[in-house]
Structures are given as structure tokens and as C-alpha cells.
Design an enzyme around this catalytic site. Sequence first.
Site, mmCIF file in Angstrom:
data_model
loop_
_atom_site.group_PDB
_atom_site.id
_atom_site.type_symbol
_atom_site.label_atom_id
_atom_site.label_comp_id
_atom_site.label_asym_id
_atom_site.label_seq_id
_atom_site.Cartn_x
_atom_site.Cartn_y
_atom_site.Cartn_z
ATOM 1 N N ASP A 33 -22.543 -11.735 7.948
ATOM 2 C CA ASP A 33 -22.061 -12.780 8.845
ATOM 3 C C ASP A 33 -20.766 -13.309 8.235
ATOM 4 O O ASP A 33 -20.709 -13.563 7.036
ATOM 5 C CB ASP A 33 -23.125 -13.887 8.913
ATOM 6 C CG ASP A 33 -22.788 -14.936 9.951
ATOM 7 O OD1 ASP A 33 -21.618 -15.387 9.995
ATOM 8 O OD2 ASP A 33 -23.690 -15.303 10.717
ATOM 9 N N ILE A 34 -19.748 -13.452 9.054
ATOM 10 C CA ILE A 34 -18.429 -13.838 8.569
ATOM 11 C C ILE A 34 -18.421 -15.241 7.938
ATOM 12 O O ILE A 34 -17.531 -15.609 7.187
ATOM 13 C CB ILE A 34 -17.385 -13.682 9.713
ATOM 14 C CG1 ILE A 34 -15.991 -13.483 9.170
ATOM 15 C CG2 ILE A 34 -17.426 -14.829 10.698
ATOM 16 C CD1 ILE A 34 -15.825 -12.224 8.398
ATOM 17 N N GLY A 51 -15.503 -7.583 12.688
ATOM 18 C CA GLY A 51 -15.464 -7.508 14.161
ATOM 19 C C GLY A 51 -15.205 -6.074 14.585
ATOM 20 O O GLY A 51 -14.523 -5.793 15.573
ATOM 21 N N LYS A 99 -6.790 -20.762 17.428
ATOM 22 C CA LYS A 99 -5.685 -19.834 17.155
ATOM 23 C C LYS A 99 -4.495 -20.564 16.529
ATOM 24 O O LYS A 99 -3.906 -20.079 15.561
ATOM 25 C CB LYS A 99 -5.254 -19.101 18.433
ATOM 26 C CG LYS A 99 -6.258 -18.076 18.947
ATOM 27 C CD LYS A 99 -6.579 -16.991 17.925
ATOM 28 C CE LYS A 99 -7.393 -15.843 18.492
ATOM 29 N NZ LYS A 99 -7.947 -14.969 17.434
ATOM 30 N N TYR A 118 -10.685 -22.003 21.964
ATOM 31 C CA TYR A 118 -10.184 -20.729 21.439
ATOM 32 C C TYR A 118 -8.707 -20.876 21.040
ATOM 33 O O TYR A 118 -8.296 -20.447 19.957
ATOM 34 C CB TYR A 118 -10.354 -19.679 22.542
ATOM 35 C CG TYR A 118 -9.921 -18.277 22.187
ATOM 36 C CD1 TYR A 118 -10.598 -17.537 21.239
ATOM 37 C CD2 TYR A 118 -8.841 -17.690 22.845
ATOM 38 C CE1 TYR A 118 -10.214 -16.235 20.952
ATOM 39 C CE2 TYR A 118 -8.458 -16.388 22.556
ATOM 40 C CZ TYR A 118 -9.146 -15.669 21.610
ATOM 41 O OH TYR A 118 -8.770 -14.389 21.329
ATOM 42 N N GLY A 177 -15.911 -4.568 18.338
ATOM 43 C CA GLY A 177 -15.383 -5.221 19.530
ATOM 44 C C GLY A 177 -14.286 -4.377 20.167
ATOM 45 O O GLY A 177 -14.063 -3.221 19.785
#
Length: 312
Positions: free
Chosen positions: A49-50, A8, A142, A138, A11
Amino acid sequence: MKKILVTGAFGLVGSDLIAALSKKYPKGSLVAISHKAVADSEALVEKADIRDTETLAKIIEKHGITEVYHLAGLLSVASEKNPQLAWEVNLGGLKNILDLAVKYKLKVFWPSSIAAFGPTTPKVNTPQHTILEPTTMYGVNKVAGELLCQYYNLKWGVDVRSLRYPGLTGYKAPPGDGTTEYSVHIFYGAINEKHYSIFLKEDARLPMMYIDDAIDGTIQLMEAPVENITIRTSYNFGAISFTPKELGEELKKLVPDFTYDYKIDERQKIAETWPQSIDDSQARKDWGWRAKFDLAKMTKTMYEGLKIKLQK
Ligand code: SER
């Protein structure tokens, strides 16, 4: 030698983190992963790609990676638009990195968020150990991710460290689709159009932080002696707390002809489930966390930095 992988990397956090790490470590110590092609970086860039563990493993072996800052993920708004993808990238991606951390003995940083809290959490001075019942995808990612980090630490001794980031404000990367990112868009509005319509209510108070503080805290946490780390889910991480109106007024001090109004959208509903301020005393005690930017300093630094970036 330390070899650091940043996912990432392009970002909001990654862009500033790469800049800070490249000042600290010799050239060649930094590898950045991106899922799209990027033109330019202070790090070596690998495309991956993760969700693709095999390619990640190859990159880790090829560069002899010892540490990972795993930042790749969808933010709150994107996760609501595509919950399936959010689950795969946010949680699947984290599990891939943790599995690779077991195999290659990697130290890992992963960001959690104030989104781990929810409507039943105490909103003011939210404690470290409290109710975690988020209502967004989201936030669900988390909380599950925090527990996964702790599990990998307890079960396999992975040295994984995490912070619950508040809303972050920075200008190096273009703003994304986060609920708190009105606090970045507003500066573009002030510089480009002298006007901005805020998508949250004027009194939507949220915990926030200037990006330099977030980057300093992240590196500080990763460098803290292992025996100081008492939280393996994620540390509460606080700095400032302001409303859209307070930010608008602060910005008007610098740009007197700037005007703003409100065009509330669905992001307000997300914001209402999050805390207003954070108790980060555990981070202060364990590894000496102290924020340096207040609202006035953040606003001035953002405004001046973005003006130079936009050549205005
Ligand atoms: N700042 C993020 C968002 O608004 C929350 O972690 O999506």
C-alpha cells in the site's frame, strides 16, 4: 544497473508503461507495486500500500531500486467520492515516495494533470505558468503535489520530473473513473453494443492524448539530460484537443452503424473547470516533446487494438 519501480502499475498508464519499459530494459529490471493481487505481469510484482512507508522501503532495499515511476493514485471522480482517501493516497503517497527518494537517492517521475488548472485559468492554449486554483480534491492534490516535488528538488536535490497529463486514451487497461475516460468507454460501447451514452456535453472540449504518446513523452522526459529540465513543478504536456461529438463522428467513420447520445452527469461539472487546449512549448523546447497521434490516428488505433483485445 537501472532498477525501476512502478507504482499504480496496473492502471491506465501503468499497464502501457510496464509494457514499454520491459521492451527497453533487461528482464529483472522492473518491479511493480500493486495493492491488490495480480495474476500476470512482465515485471516482478510486490504487494504494498502506497501509504505504508516501511514496506515500500523494504521493497526498495530488496531490489536495489534506482528509479520510481510513481503512478498510484485516485482519479478525479474517485477523489470527489472520497476526498479523505484521495488526500492520503494522492498526497501522502507522493510524500512517502519523495522521502524515500531522499534516503535512497532515487530519480522519480510523478504525473500531474490538467486538473491542476481550474475555473479561473485561461482555457485556450493554457500557459505553463498560470493561475492554479482547482476546485476538485484531485486538482488540489495535484497542485500541492507539484509544489512538493519542486520543494524536494530545491531543498534536497531530488531529481523528480513531472508532466501535466491531459485526458489519456488507451485500451490495455480497463477504463477507470476519470472525467476524460468517456473517450475509452465509447470504444467499448462501439464494439460491444454499437451504442454509447456520453456523460459529458457534446461540446466539452478537453486536451487529450493517445496513450502511446503519453508513454513516449514520459520516458523521454525521464531520459532527458538533467541540465535540460527547467520545470520542477510539472510540464504542460499537449497533443490533441477534441469534443465528445468530434470523437463520436470520427468513430462513426469506422463503425457506420454506431450510434451515440448524451446522458450528462456530475462529471460535466468537473470538465467545465478544465482547459480546452494546452501550450506545451516549454516541454518542446527543453526536451524535444512532439506528439505523433492526431484524432483520426488515435481513433483507428484504439478501435483496432480494442477489437483484438475483446476478440470481436
Ligand atoms: N484524466 C483524469 C481524470 O479524468 C484527469 O487527470 O480524472
